[in-house]
Motif scaffolding. Structure first.
Motif, PDB file in Angstrom:
ATOM      1  N   MET A   1       0.809  -1.204   0.000  1.00  0.00           N
ATOM      2  CA  MET A   1       0.000   0.000   0.000  1.00  0.00           C
ATOM      3  C   MET A   1       0.848   1.262   0.000  1.00  0.00           C
ATOM      4  SD  MET A   1      -3.281  -0.658  -0.058  1.00  0.00           S
ATOM      5  CE  MET A   1      -3.962   0.876   0.465  1.00  0.00           C
ATOM      6  N   THR A   2       2.095   1.129   0.280  1.00  0.00           N
ATOM      7  CA  THR A   2       2.900   2.342   0.313  1.00  0.00           C
ATOM      8  C   THR A   2       3.716   2.440  -0.968  1.00  0.00           C
ATOM      9  OG1 THR A   2       4.761   1.254   1.398  1.00  0.00           O
ATOM     10  CG2 THR A   2       3.106   2.277   2.810  1.00  0.00           C
ATOM     11  N   THR A   3       3.810   3.634  -1.462  1.00  0.00           N
ATOM     12  CA  THR A   3       4.669   3.894  -2.612  1.00  0.00           C
ATOM     13  C   THR A   3       5.365   5.225  -2.388  1.00  0.00           C
ATOM     14  OG1 THR A   3       2.947   5.037  -3.849  1.00  0.00           O
ATOM     15  CG2 THR A   3       3.150   2.677  -4.233  1.00  0.00           C
ATOM     16  N   TYR A   4       6.514   5.317  -2.954  1.00  0.00           N
ATOM     17  CA  TYR A   4       7.258   6.562  -2.900  1.00  0.00           C
ATOM     18  C   TYR A   4       8.077   6.604  -4.178  1.00  0.00           C
ATOM     19  CZ  TYR A   4      10.084  10.393  -1.090  1.00  0.00           C
ATOM     20  OH  TYR A   4      10.700  11.600  -0.914  1.00  0.00           O
ATOM     21  N   PRO A   5       7.718   7.453  -5.127  1.00  0.00           N
ATOM     22  CA  PRO A   5       8.318   7.401  -6.457  1.00  0.00           C
ATOM     23  C   PRO A   5       9.817   7.670  -6.510  1.00  0.00           C
ATOM     24  CG  PRO A   5       6.962   9.365  -6.221  1.00  0.00           C
ATOM     25  CD  PRO A   5       6.750   8.529  -4.985  1.00  0.00           C
ATOM     26  N   ARG A   6      10.370   8.223  -5.467  1.00  0.00           N
ATOM     27  CA  ARG A   6      11.805   8.517  -5.509  1.00  0.00           C
ATOM     28  C   ARG A   6      12.610   7.510  -4.713  1.00  0.00           C
ATOM     29  NH1 ARG A   6      10.539  14.556  -3.958  1.00  0.00           N
ATOM     30  NH2 ARG A   6       8.957  13.360  -2.935  1.00  0.00           N
ATOM     31  N   SER A   7      12.022   6.353  -4.418  1.00  0.00           N
ATOM     32  CA  SER A   7      12.705   5.333  -3.637  1.00  0.00           C
ATOM     33  C   SER A   7      12.333   3.961  -4.173  1.00  0.00           C
ATOM     34  CB  SER A   7      12.291   5.438  -2.165  1.00  0.00           C
ATOM     35  OG  SER A   7      12.798   4.364  -1.430  1.00  0.00           O
ATOM     36  N   GLU A  10      10.480  -1.078  -0.658  1.00  0.00           N
ATOM     37  CA  GLU A  10       9.159  -1.700  -0.707  1.00  0.00           C
ATOM     38  C   GLU A  10       8.503  -1.787   0.663  1.00  0.00           C
ATOM     39  OE1 GLU A  10       9.454  -5.440  -2.706  1.00  0.00           O
ATOM     40  OE2 GLU A  10      10.531  -4.581  -4.391  1.00  0.00           O
ATOM     41  N   TYR A  11       9.170  -1.307   1.694  1.00  0.00           N
ATOM     42  CA  TYR A  11       8.667  -1.471   3.044  1.00  0.00           C
ATOM     43  C   TYR A  11       8.554  -0.127   3.761  1.00  0.00           C
ATOM     44  CZ  TYR A  11      10.081  -6.182   1.953  1.00  0.00           C
ATOM     45  OH  TYR A  11      10.230  -7.398   1.350  1.00  0.00           O
ATOM     46  N   LEU A  12       7.578  -0.040   4.657  1.00  0.00           N
ATOM     47  CA  LEU A  12       7.420   1.147   5.479  1.00  0.00           C
ATOM     48  C   LEU A  12       8.516   1.139   6.551  1.00  0.00           C
ATOM     49  CD1 LEU A  12       5.482   3.535   6.042  1.00  0.00           C
ATOM     50  CD2 LEU A  12       4.360   2.054   7.712  1.00  0.00           C
ATOM     51  N   PRO A  13       9.264   2.206   6.706  1.00  0.00           N
ATOM     52  CA  PRO A  13      10.291   2.255   7.749  1.00  0.00           C
ATOM     53  C   PRO A  13       9.668   2.107   9.141  1.00  0.00           C
ATOM     54  CG  PRO A  13      10.555   4.080   6.208  1.00  0.00           C
ATOM     55  CD  PRO A  13       9.240   3.428   5.898  1.00  0.00           C
ATOM     56  N   GLN A  16       7.953   4.842  11.085  1.00  0.00           N
ATOM     57  CA  GLN A  16       6.666   5.346  10.620  1.00  0.00           C
ATOM     58  C   GLN A  16       5.511   4.421  11.008  1.00  0.00           C
ATOM     59  OE1 GLN A  16       7.101   6.074   6.404  1.00  0.00           O
ATOM     60  NE2 GLN A  16       8.077   8.051   6.758  1.00  0.00           N
ATOM     61  N   PHE A  17       5.786   3.307  11.689  1.00  0.00           N
ATOM     62  CA  PHE A  17       4.728   2.377  12.098  1.00  0.00           C
ATOM     63  C   PHE A  17       3.669   3.062  12.955  1.00  0.00           C
ATOM     64  CE2 PHE A  17       6.927  -2.037  11.795  1.00  0.00           C
ATOM     65  CZ  PHE A  17       7.150  -1.833  10.447  1.00  0.00           C
ATOM     66  N   VAL A  18       4.064   4.015  13.778  1.00  0.00           N
ATOM     67  CA  VAL A  18       3.102   4.686  14.660  1.00  0.00           C
ATOM     68  C   VAL A  18       2.079   5.507  13.870  1.00  0.00           C
ATOM     69  CG1 VAL A  18       4.667   4.751  16.632  1.00  0.00           C
ATOM     70  CG2 VAL A  18       4.626   6.660  15.045  1.00  0.00           C
ATOM     71  N   ASP A  19       2.399   5.846  12.625  1.00  0.00           N
ATOM     72  CA  ASP A  19       1.512   6.660  11.790  1.00  0.00           C
ATOM     73  C   ASP A  19       0.520   5.830  10.973  1.00  0.00           C
ATOM     74  OD1 ASP A  19       2.915   8.951  12.603  1.00  0.00           O
ATOM     75  OD2 ASP A  19       4.398   8.671  11.010  1.00  0.00           O
ATOM     76  N   VAL A  20       0.689   4.514  10.936  1.00  0.00           N
ATOM     77  CA  VAL A  20      -0.106   3.662  10.056  1.00  0.00           C
ATOM     78  C   VAL A  20      -1.607   3.807  10.304  1.00  0.00           C
ATOM     79  CG1 VAL A  20      -0.645   1.265   9.465  1.00  0.00           C
ATOM     80  CG2 VAL A  20       1.720   2.008   9.633  1.00  0.00           C
TER      81      VAL A  20
END
Length: 42
Positions: A1-7, A10-13, A16-20
């Protein structure tokens, strides 16, 4: 579900788990029903 076009990451750091919950809460409110279904699976 996460994407970041400049990286190629494939995984959420871990820091950032607390923000999910908040992020998914906002995403499930989008008007696209197909997208809402994906969010529910998360």
């Amino acid at each position: 579900m996460t994407t970041y076009p400049r990286s190629d990451c494939e995984y959420l750091p871990e820091n950032q788990f607390v923000d999910v919950t908040e992020i998914l809460g906002h995403l499930k409110d989008l008007p696209d029903e197909a997208f809402q279904g994906l969010v529910k699976k998360c």
